[in-house]
Design a protein around this motif. Structure first.
Motif, PDB file in Angstrom:
ATOM      1  N   ARG A   1     -35.423 -34.111  41.104  1.00  0.00           N
ATOM      2  CA  ARG A   1     -35.324 -34.638  39.765  1.00  0.00           C
ATOM      3  C   ARG A   1     -34.327 -35.628  40.029  1.00  0.00           C
ATOM      4  NH1 ARG A   1     -35.860 -29.169  39.695  1.00  0.00           N
ATOM      5  NH2 ARG A   1     -37.719 -28.424  38.341  1.00  0.00           N
ATOM      6  N   ASP A   2     -34.955 -36.552  39.241  1.00  0.00           N
ATOM      7  CA  ASP A   2     -34.370 -38.070  39.474  1.00  0.00           C
ATOM      8  C   ASP A   2     -33.782 -38.691  38.208  1.00  0.00           C
ATOM      9  OD1 ASP A   2     -33.093 -40.695  39.849  1.00  0.00           O
ATOM     10  OD2 ASP A   2     -34.301 -41.101  41.729  1.00  0.00           O
ATOM     11  N   ASP A   3     -32.505 -38.844  37.642  1.00  0.00           N
ATOM     12  CA  ASP A   3     -32.358 -39.374  36.244  1.00  0.00           C
ATOM     13  C   ASP A   3     -32.040 -40.792  36.068  1.00  0.00           C
ATOM     14  OD1 ASP A   3     -29.753 -39.564  37.006  1.00  0.00           O
ATOM     15  OD2 ASP A   3     -28.947 -38.046  35.639  1.00  0.00           O
TER      16      ASP A   3
ATOM     17  N   GLU B   1     -34.664 -41.711  32.071  1.00  0.00           N
ATOM     18  CA  GLU B   1     -35.640 -40.503  32.141  1.00  0.00           C
ATOM     19  C   GLU B   1     -35.464 -39.789  33.351  1.00  0.00           C
ATOM     20  OE1 GLU B   1     -39.201 -42.065  30.744  1.00  0.00           O
ATOM     21  OE2 GLU B   1     -38.446 -43.038  28.836  1.00  0.00           O
ATOM     22  N   VAL B   2     -35.857 -38.468  33.340  1.00  0.00           N
ATOM     23  CA  VAL B   2     -35.669 -37.737  34.369  1.00  0.00           C
ATOM     24  C   VAL B   2     -37.078 -37.741  35.019  1.00  0.00           C
ATOM     25  CG1 VAL B   2     -35.848 -35.543  35.498  1.00  0.00           C
ATOM     26  CG2 VAL B   2     -34.196 -36.038  33.531  1.00  0.00           C
ATOM     27  N   LYS B   3     -37.073 -38.434  36.407  1.00  0.00           N
ATOM     28  CA  LYS B   3     -38.396 -38.807  37.101  1.00  0.00           C
ATOM     29  C   LYS B   3     -38.639 -37.447  38.213  1.00  0.00           C
ATOM     30  CE  LYS B   3     -40.403 -41.711  40.650  1.00  0.00           C
ATOM     31  NZ  LYS B   3     -40.049 -42.862  41.647  1.00  0.00           N
ATOM     32  N   VAL B   4     -39.763 -36.707  38.192  1.00  0.00           N
ATOM     33  CA  VAL B   4     -40.076 -35.509  39.058  1.00  0.00           C
ATOM     34  C   VAL B   4     -40.863 -36.238  40.145  1.00  0.00           C
ATOM     35  CG1 VAL B   4     -40.749 -33.268  38.944  1.00  0.00           C
ATOM     36  CG2 VAL B   4     -39.451 -34.145  36.849  1.00  0.00           C
ATOM     37  N   VAL B   5     -40.446 -35.639  41.431  1.00  0.00           N
ATOM     38  CA  VAL B   5     -41.244 -35.807  42.311  1.00  0.00           C
ATOM     39  C   VAL B   5     -41.549 -34.375  43.019  1.00  0.00           C
ATOM     40  CG1 VAL B   5     -41.560 -37.077  44.866  1.00  0.00           C
ATOM     41  CG2 VAL B   5     -40.455 -38.315  42.791  1.00  0.00           C
ATOM     42  N   LYS B   6     -42.843 -34.206  43.072  1.00  0.00           N
ATOM     43  CA  LYS B   6     -43.328 -32.762  43.537  1.00  0.00           C
ATOM     44  C   LYS B   6     -43.928 -33.001  45.223  1.00  0.00           C
ATOM     45  CE  LYS B   6     -43.650 -30.567  39.232  1.00  0.00           C
ATOM     46  NZ  LYS B   6     -44.656 -29.679  38.427  1.00  0.00           N
ATOM     47  N   GLY B   7     -43.527 -32.075  46.070  1.00  0.00           N
ATOM     48  CA  GLY B   7     -44.195 -32.080  47.216  1.00  0.00           C
ATOM     49  C   GLY B   7     -43.434 -32.792  48.416  1.00  0.00           C
ATOM     50  N   ALA B   8     -43.633 -32.118  49.607  1.00  0.00           N
ATOM     51  CA  ALA B   8     -42.520 -32.784  50.829  1.00  0.00           C
ATOM     52  C   ALA B   8     -42.882 -34.255  51.218  1.00  0.00           C
ATOM     53  CB  ALA B   8     -42.804 -31.681  51.999  1.00  0.00           C
ATOM     54  N   GLU B   9     -44.309 -34.510  51.131  1.00  0.00           N
ATOM     55  CA  GLU B   9     -44.701 -35.637  51.620  1.00  0.00           C
ATOM     56  C   GLU B   9     -44.096 -36.965  50.580  1.00  0.00           C
ATOM     57  OE1 GLU B   9     -48.587 -36.585  53.014  1.00  0.00           O
ATOM     58  OE2 GLU B   9     -48.602 -34.921  54.232  1.00  0.00           O
ATOM     59  N   ARG B  10     -44.485 -36.496  49.268  1.00  0.00           N
ATOM     60  CA  ARG B  10     -44.138 -37.345  48.525  1.00  0.00           C
ATOM     61  C   ARG B  10     -42.549 -37.973  48.451  1.00  0.00           C
ATOM     62  NH1 ARG B  10     -45.889 -36.670  42.553  1.00  0.00           N
ATOM     63  NH2 ARG B  10     -44.979 -38.718  42.317  1.00  0.00           N
TER      64      ARG B  10
ATOM     65  N   LEU C   1     -30.931 -35.566  41.629  1.00  0.00           N
ATOM     66  CA  LEU C   1     -29.942 -36.881  41.590  1.00  0.00           C
ATOM     67  C   LEU C   1     -29.515 -37.199  40.418  1.00  0.00           C
ATOM     68  CD1 LEU C   1     -30.790 -40.261  43.675  1.00  0.00           C
ATOM     69  CD2 LEU C   1     -29.835 -40.250  41.286  1.00  0.00           C
ATOM     70  N   ILE C   2     -28.151 -36.935  40.252  1.00  0.00           N
ATOM     71  CA  ILE C   2     -27.634 -37.161  38.910  1.00  0.00           C
ATOM     72  C   ILE C   2     -26.841 -38.465  39.018  1.00  0.00           C
ATOM     73  CG2 ILE C   2     -25.864 -36.352  37.328  1.00  0.00           C
ATOM     74  CD1 ILE C   2     -26.662 -33.413  38.670  1.00  0.00           C
ATOM     75  N   SER C   3     -27.298 -39.586  38.077  1.00  0.00           N
ATOM     76  CA  SER C   3     -26.348 -40.713  38.000  1.00  0.00           C
ATOM     77  C   SER C   3     -25.916 -41.003  36.481  1.00  0.00           C
ATOM     78  CB  SER C   3     -27.349 -42.000  38.640  1.00  0.00           C
ATOM     79  OG  SER C   3     -28.309 -41.930  37.604  1.00  0.00           O
TER      80      SER C   3
END
Length: 288
Positions: free
Chosen positions: A207-209, A213-222, A271-273
């Motif tokens: 989870r990357d803010d 907006e919070v971007k969500v990336v799922k899965g090890a490869e991604r 990731l909190i920015s």
């Protein structure tokens, strides 16, 4: 006239003798080389307005003056300049951290971490901690600077110490997690895709803010593709008592990475920015 010139020369000589010490004190208090220089210069102006013969300990007098100036500056300081989104993404580009510059940055990261943690302290706490724990100034002198009792000065330093260092010692869990996160950071910096995959749970979530907006990336490869070759030197830090990583530039916190691990494998990364979110986090140095 000659007496005045001689007095001025003596003051200048004494001031130069202690200038480096004064800059070190001011820099630790303020975390800014420019502000530290301003504080030291103001101390020189104040020295010029007093009789040198009336000062028993010039170094002690100047240290007290610089500390009081620094305390006033801390109390009136505006919020630090925000880092723009463009600058933040720029900072994450690996081509800006080629060897041997990276080694210097890694060493500086320790200093950055302390500077960031000190920013969380109240002005009087910061002054008591820096003067006593860093420069061994007696609590009797610190008490006179902050206008409190010696006992109160001790309590301020003790409170600051707990905030800076958190709980004493590293738990076995922290040591184990640190091994995993060090391997993750190294692999991310080197762009070592296979090692990244070995450290990530197949269903890991990022989870990357950044960007509002919070971007969500799922899965090890991604996630591995997202971070491979894009890491920058970071410093381990405790985030609300849990092991994490922080990235900073010029004593400005860029972002915090917090993790969840299970049996040595990373299952979640955040990731909190956002500045408001970061201000709510309790950060302390690892290891006590």
């Amino acid at each position: 006239m000659n007496e005045m010139t001689e007095e001025t020369e003596q003051k200048a000589e004494q001031f130069q003798l202690h200038r480096n010490h004064l800059k070190a004190v001011a820099y630790r208090l303020l975390g800014s080389a420019e502000e530290a220089e301003d504080a030291v210069q103001e101390a020189w102006f104040r020295l010029q307005r007093v009789e040198l013969t009336g000062i028993e300990n010039v170094k002690g007098w100047l240290t007290t003056v610089v500390s009081r100036i620094g305390l006033d500056m801390l109390r009136s300081r505006r919020a630090g300049l925000e880092v723009s989104e463009e600058e933040m993404f720029d900072e994450m580009s690996s081509d800006r951290y080629m060897e041997p510059e990276r080694e210097v940055l890694l060493a500086d990261a320790v200093e950055e971490a302390l500077a960031i943690v000190l920013q969380q302290l109240k002005p009087a706490e910061r002054l008591a901690f820096v003067l006593h724990d860093v420069f061994a100034v007696p609590f009797t002198e610190i008490a006179s600077i902050i206008g409190k009792s010696e006992s109160a000065a001790r309590q301020l330093a003790s409170r600051a110490r707990r905030k800076v260092h958190g709980k004493k010692g590293q738990t076995v869990a922290h040591r184990t997690e640190r091994d995993t996160l060090e391997a993750f950071l190294t692999a991310a910096y080197a762009g070592d895709f296979s090692t990244l995959l070995s450290l990530l749970d197949p269903e890991v979530v990022l989870r990357d803010d950044r960007g509002g907006e919070v971007k969500v990336v799922k899965g090890a490869e991604r996630l591995a593709k997202e971070v491979a070759g894009k890491a920058q030197p970071a410093q381990f830090i405790l985030v609300d008592g849990k092991l994490g990583l922080m990235a900073a530039r010029n004593k400005t916190l860029l972002y915090i990475l917090s993790f969840k691990l299970k049996e040595g494998i990373i299952t979640e990364v955040e990731l909190i920015s956002d500045k408001r979110r970061m201000e709510k986090l309790k950060l302390s140095l690892l290891g006590g």
